[in-house]
Design a protein around this motif. Structure first.
Motif, PDB file in Angstrom:
ATOM      1  N   TRP A  99      44.793  53.649  33.730  1.00  0.00           N
ATOM      2  CA  TRP A  99      44.630  54.786  32.829  1.00  0.00           C
ATOM      3  C   TRP A  99      45.695  54.824  31.743  1.00  0.00           C
ATOM      4  CZ3 TRP A  99      40.140  56.852  32.649  1.00  0.00           C
ATOM      5  CH2 TRP A  99      39.341  56.899  33.793  1.00  0.00           C
ATOM      6  N   HIS A 100      46.862  54.242  32.005  1.00  0.00           N
ATOM      7  CA  HIS A 100      47.930  54.306  31.009  1.00  0.00           C
ATOM      8  C   HIS A 100      47.984  53.060  30.132  1.00  0.00           C
ATOM      9  CE1 HIS A 100      49.896  51.568  33.776  1.00  0.00           C
ATOM     10  NE2 HIS A 100      50.894  51.415  32.938  1.00  0.00           N
ATOM     11  N   ALA A 101      47.422  51.955  30.604  1.00  0.00           N
ATOM     12  CA  ALA A 101      47.609  50.709  29.878  1.00  0.00           C
ATOM     13  C   ALA A 101      46.605  49.656  30.300  1.00  0.00           C
ATOM     14  CB  ALA A 101      49.031  50.175  30.102  1.00  0.00           C
ATOM     15  N   GLU A 102      46.560  48.612  29.494  1.00  0.00           N
ATOM     16  CA  GLU A 102      45.790  47.404  29.798  1.00  0.00           C
ATOM     17  C   GLU A 102      46.803  46.317  30.119  1.00  0.00           C
ATOM     18  OE1 GLU A 102      41.896  45.844  27.641  1.00  0.00           O
ATOM     19  OE2 GLU A 102      43.690  45.325  26.502  1.00  0.00           O
ATOM     20  N   LEU A 103      46.625  45.628  31.229  1.00  0.00           N
ATOM     21  CA  LEU A 103      47.575  44.610  31.671  1.00  0.00           C
ATOM     22  C   LEU A 103      47.034  43.218  31.362  1.00  0.00           C
ATOM     23  CD1 LEU A 103      47.880  47.239  33.512  1.00  0.00           C
ATOM     24  CD2 LEU A 103      48.959  45.728  35.173  1.00  0.00           C
ATOM     25  N   TRP A 104      47.830  42.419  30.654  1.00  0.00           N
ATOM     26  CA  TRP A 104      47.503  41.023  30.388  1.00  0.00           C
ATOM     27  C   TRP A 104      48.524  40.190  31.160  1.00  0.00           C
ATOM     28  CZ3 TRP A 104      44.315  39.052  25.992  1.00  0.00           C
ATOM     29  CH2 TRP A 104      43.456  40.044  25.485  1.00  0.00           C
ATOM     30  N   LEU A 105      48.068  39.523  32.205  1.00  0.00           N
ATOM     31  CA  LEU A 105      48.952  38.866  33.164  1.00  0.00           C
ATOM     32  C   LEU A 105      48.609  37.383  33.244  1.00  0.00           C
ATOM     33  CD1 LEU A 105      48.431  41.621  35.862  1.00  0.00           C
ATOM     34  CD2 LEU A 105      50.335  41.480  34.246  1.00  0.00           C
ATOM     35  N   ASP A 106      49.620  36.538  33.061  1.00  0.00           N
ATOM     36  CA  ASP A 106      49.319  35.100  32.990  1.00  0.00           C
ATOM     37  C   ASP A 106      50.151  34.228  33.912  1.00  0.00           C
ATOM     38  OD1 ASP A 106      51.729  35.317  31.704  1.00  0.00           O
ATOM     39  OD2 ASP A 106      51.029  34.616  29.747  1.00  0.00           O
ATOM     40  N   ASP A 107      50.963  34.833  34.784  1.00  0.00           N
ATOM     41  CA  ASP A 107      51.701  33.963  35.701  1.00  0.00           C
ATOM     42  C   ASP A 107      50.758  33.480  36.801  1.00  0.00           C
ATOM     43  OD1 ASP A 107      52.553  35.717  38.382  1.00  0.00           O
ATOM     44  OD2 ASP A 107      52.210  36.924  36.594  1.00  0.00           O
ATOM     45  N   ALA A 108      50.968  32.253  37.242  1.00  0.00           N
ATOM     46  CA  ALA A 108      50.027  31.582  38.147  1.00  0.00           C
ATOM     47  C   ALA A 108      49.806  32.343  39.445  1.00  0.00           C
ATOM     48  CB  ALA A 108      50.522  30.167  38.436  1.00  0.00           C
ATOM     49  N   GLU A 109      50.866  32.919  40.004  1.00  0.00           N
ATOM     50  CA  GLU A 109      50.741  33.615  41.281  1.00  0.00           C
ATOM     51  C   GLU A 109      49.855  34.851  41.153  1.00  0.00           C
ATOM     52  OE1 GLU A 109      53.589  35.735  44.675  1.00  0.00           O
ATOM     53  OE2 GLU A 109      54.469  34.457  43.118  1.00  0.00           O
ATOM     54  N   THR A 110      50.027  35.594  40.056  1.00  0.00           N
ATOM     55  CA  THR A 110      49.216  36.796  39.838  1.00  0.00           C
ATOM     56  C   THR A 110      47.759  36.430  39.620  1.00  0.00           C
ATOM     57  OG1 THR A 110      51.079  38.037  38.929  1.00  0.00           O
ATOM     58  CG2 THR A 110      48.870  38.791  38.338  1.00  0.00           C
ATOM     59  N   LEU A 162      32.387  46.103  53.034  1.00  0.00           N
ATOM     60  CA  LEU A 162      33.417  45.628  52.108  1.00  0.00           C
ATOM     61  C   LEU A 162      34.629  45.113  52.875  1.00  0.00           C
ATOM     62  CD1 LEU A 162      33.363  48.538  49.485  1.00  0.00           C
ATOM     63  CD2 LEU A 162      32.294  46.284  49.255  1.00  0.00           C
ATOM     64  N   ARG A 163      35.095  43.938  52.514  1.00  0.00           N
ATOM     65  CA  ARG A 163      36.277  43.373  53.163  1.00  0.00           C
ATOM     66  C   ARG A 163      37.563  43.984  52.607  1.00  0.00           C
ATOM     67  NH1 ARG A 163      35.380  38.668  56.077  1.00  0.00           N
ATOM     68  NH2 ARG A 163      33.212  37.965  56.063  1.00  0.00           N
ATOM     69  N   ILE A 164      37.490  44.471  51.364  1.00  0.00           N
ATOM     70  CA  ILE A 164      38.613  45.178  50.736  1.00  0.00           C
ATOM     71  C   ILE A 164      38.031  46.335  49.941  1.00  0.00           C
ATOM     72  CG2 ILE A 164      40.244  43.244  50.577  1.00  0.00           C
ATOM     73  CD1 ILE A 164      39.263  42.767  47.740  1.00  0.00           C
ATOM     74  N   PRO A 165      38.824  47.368  49.624  1.00  0.00           N
ATOM     75  CA  PRO A 165      38.313  48.494  48.844  1.00  0.00           C
ATOM     76  C   PRO A 165      37.886  48.053  47.443  1.00  0.00           C
ATOM     77  CG  PRO A 165      40.381  49.078  49.913  1.00  0.00           C
ATOM     78  CD  PRO A 165      40.210  47.601  50.085  1.00  0.00           C
ATOM     79  N   ALA A 166      36.884  48.741  46.907  1.00  0.00           N
ATOM     80  CA  ALA A 166      36.418  48.459  45.546  1.00  0.00           C
ATOM     81  C   ALA A 166      37.327  49.184  44.562  1.00  0.00           C
ATOM     82  CB  ALA A 166      34.974  48.925  45.389  1.00  0.00           C
ATOM     83  N   ALA A 167      38.398  48.526  44.142  1.00  0.00           N
ATOM     84  CA  ALA A 167      39.390  49.151  43.272  1.00  0.00           C
ATOM     85  C   ALA A 167      39.174  48.751  41.814  1.00  0.00           C
ATOM     86  CB  ALA A 167      40.786  48.785  43.743  1.00  0.00           C
ATOM     87  N   ASN A 168      40.211  48.888  41.000  1.00  0.00           N
ATOM     88  CA  ASN A 168      40.112  48.719  39.551  1.00  0.00           C
ATOM     89  C   ASN A 168      39.420  47.430  39.105  1.00  0.00           C
ATOM     90  OD1 ASN A 168      41.806  50.912  39.847  1.00  0.00           O
ATOM     91  ND2 ASN A 168      43.092  50.346  38.122  1.00  0.00           N
ATOM     92  N   GLY A 169      38.685  47.559  37.994  1.00  0.00           N
ATOM     93  CA  GLY A 169      38.037  46.399  37.408  1.00  0.00           C
ATOM     94  C   GLY A 169      39.049  45.456  36.770  1.00  0.00           C
ATOM     95  N   PHE A 170      38.689  44.189  36.677  1.00  0.00           N
ATOM     96  CA  PHE A 170      39.549  43.193  36.029  1.00  0.00           C
ATOM     97  C   PHE A 170      38.720  41.985  35.623  1.00  0.00           C
ATOM     98  CE2 PHE A 170      39.617  42.265  40.597  1.00  0.00           C
ATOM     99  CZ  PHE A 170      39.332  40.916  40.634  1.00  0.00           C
ATOM    100  N   HIS A 191      52.336  41.892  27.933  1.00  0.00           N
ATOM    101  CA  HIS A 191      51.727  41.968  29.253  1.00  0.00           C
ATOM    102  C   HIS A 191      51.206  43.366  29.556  1.00  0.00           C
ATOM    103  CE1 HIS A 191      54.095  38.272  29.586  1.00  0.00           C
ATOM    104  NE2 HIS A 191      53.288  37.921  30.557  1.00  0.00           N
ATOM    105  N   ILE A 192      51.953  44.393  29.188  1.00  0.00           N
ATOM    106  CA  ILE A 192      51.555  45.767  29.445  1.00  0.00           C
ATOM    107  C   ILE A 192      51.296  46.427  28.095  1.00  0.00           C
ATOM    108  CG2 ILE A 192      52.133  47.924  30.598  1.00  0.00           C
ATOM    109  CD1 ILE A 192      52.058  45.558  32.486  1.00  0.00           C
ATOM    110  N   ARG A 193      50.052  46.646  27.778  1.00  0.00           N
ATOM    111  CA  ARG A 193      49.680  47.174  26.467  1.00  0.00           C
ATOM    112  C   ARG A 193      49.191  48.615  26.633  1.00  0.00           C
ATOM    113  NH1 ARG A 193      46.645  41.897  23.736  1.00  0.00           N
ATOM    114  NH2 ARG A 193      48.188  40.374  24.422  1.00  0.00           N
ATOM    115  N   SER A 194      50.044  49.553  26.295  1.00  0.00           N
ATOM    116  CA  SER A 194      49.703  50.953  26.512  1.00  0.00           C
ATOM    117  C   SER A 194      48.509  51.343  25.644  1.00  0.00           C
ATOM    118  CB  SER A 194      50.895  51.860  26.190  1.00  0.00           C
ATOM    119  OG  SER A 194      51.053  52.022  24.795  1.00  0.00           O
ATOM    120  N   TRP A 195      47.647  52.185  26.215  1.00  0.00           N
ATOM    121  CA  TRP A 195      46.484  52.655  25.451  1.00  0.00           C
ATOM    122  C   TRP A 195      46.928  53.492  24.256  1.00  0.00           C
ATOM    123  CZ3 TRP A 195      42.637  49.839  26.061  1.00  0.00           C
ATOM    124  CH2 TRP A 195      42.204  49.396  27.316  1.00  0.00           C
ATOM    125  N   ARG A 196      48.000  54.254  24.423  1.00  0.00           N
ATOM    126  CA  ARG A 196      48.468  55.095  23.318  1.00  0.00           C
ATOM    127  C   ARG A 196      48.755  54.249  22.089  1.00  0.00           C
ATOM    128  NH1 ARG A 196      53.446  56.202  21.539  1.00  0.00           N
ATOM    129  NH2 ARG A 196      54.428  55.232  23.354  1.00  0.00           N
TER     130      ARG A 196
END
Length: 283
Positions: free
Chosen positions: A237-248, A216-224, A85-90
């Protein structure tokens, strides 16, 4: 760092402590275990408290040192569980950008519908080779990673064949700021904007642009990116997140749909791109 990730790291640490306290031959103190492995005592504390992420080699050494080599697979499975789920860039970029792009290609190839939001760059699926090359070089400089730029560019370009397959749909949202960002020479950006404009009207692409002056109805934050409404891939900046739970996934889709309300499409999107193109001092 995500709460879920930290909780998983702390749970792994608790399991490591349990193994130390129930070591074959008798309970081990932190300093005793550190001496057996040849580590500083502080590393034992950091791993058990969840302040440091263990490597596969760390877990093997721990299991052997406490006389429980049979626990190695369990520990490695726990590590794979949260690192998937959390894949560090390093770690991801240790072998260069090409392997990361190949992993993306496999995920995208399985998808039928993709929703993407990018606030700082043109989406990779719509990039020119020259633009992509400069993006990879910027990140290679930042992280000090292997420069396999040409291989990475070829892999990213290969992914774009997805756009020419029937039954696929790419819903892309881009903030106008990305159209002005000189992360490459002006001439390269000009060609990229021409390419972006050319995707409007493709039956597999729905390109929306959010003008800088839009409310804007919400701030223009991180891409996804959301793949098939089942998987979210987001970058920090530290990692790429791969998230698969339904709520997220549902949360990210709500963000995408909220941002979409500020976007323009078709001829209006063309006008925003043309305005950005005219502002460049490039042929």
């Amino acid at each position: 760092m995500s709460t879920d990730y930290q909780r998983a790291r702390e749970a792994l640490g608790a399991r490591l402590r349990e193994l130390r306290l129930s070591a074959a031959g008798g309970r081990l103190t932190g300093p005793q275990l550190a001496a057996r492995i040849g580590w500083a005592h502080s590393k034992i504390y950091k791993l058990e408290s969840g302040r440091q992420t263990a490597t596969s080699d760390d877990l093997r050494a721990w299991a052997d040192a406490v006389g429980r080599p049979d626990a190695t697979e369990e520990l490695l499975a726990r590590l794979r569980g949260f690192e998937s789920h959390i894949r560090s860039w390093r770690r991801q970029l240790a072998a260069g950008h090409r392997p990361v792009q190949d992993t993306w290609n496999a995920a995208v190839d399985r998808a039928r519908t993709i929703h993407a939001w990018e606030e700082a760059v043109v989406p990779g699926m719509l990039q020119t080779a020259d633009y992509a090359r400069h993006i990879f070089l910027r990140y290679a400089d930042l992280y000090g990673t292997k420069r396999d730029t040409d291989e990475a560019v070829r892999s990213r370009m290969q992914r774009q064949t997805w756009l020419y397959q029937g039954g696929r749909r790419f819903h892309a949202l881009v903030w106008e700021a990305a159209l002005h960002a000189l992360v490459c020479p002006p001439a390269v950006l000009a060609a990229q904007l021409d390419r972006l404009a050319g995707t409007i009207g493709m039956d597999t692409v729905e390109l929306g642009v959010i003008p800088l002056g839009a409310s804007l109805r919400i701030p223009a934050a991180n891409g996804f990116w959301v793949l098939d409404e089942q998987l979210v891939v987001a970058e920090d900046w530290h990692a790429e997140l791969w998230l698969d739970d339904a709520e997220t996934v549902a949360s990210y889709l709500r963000v995408w749909k909220t941002l979409e309300q500020s976007a323009v499409y078709g001829a209006d999107a063309q006008n925003v791109i043309t305005r950005a193109r005219r502002g460049l001092h490039a042929p």
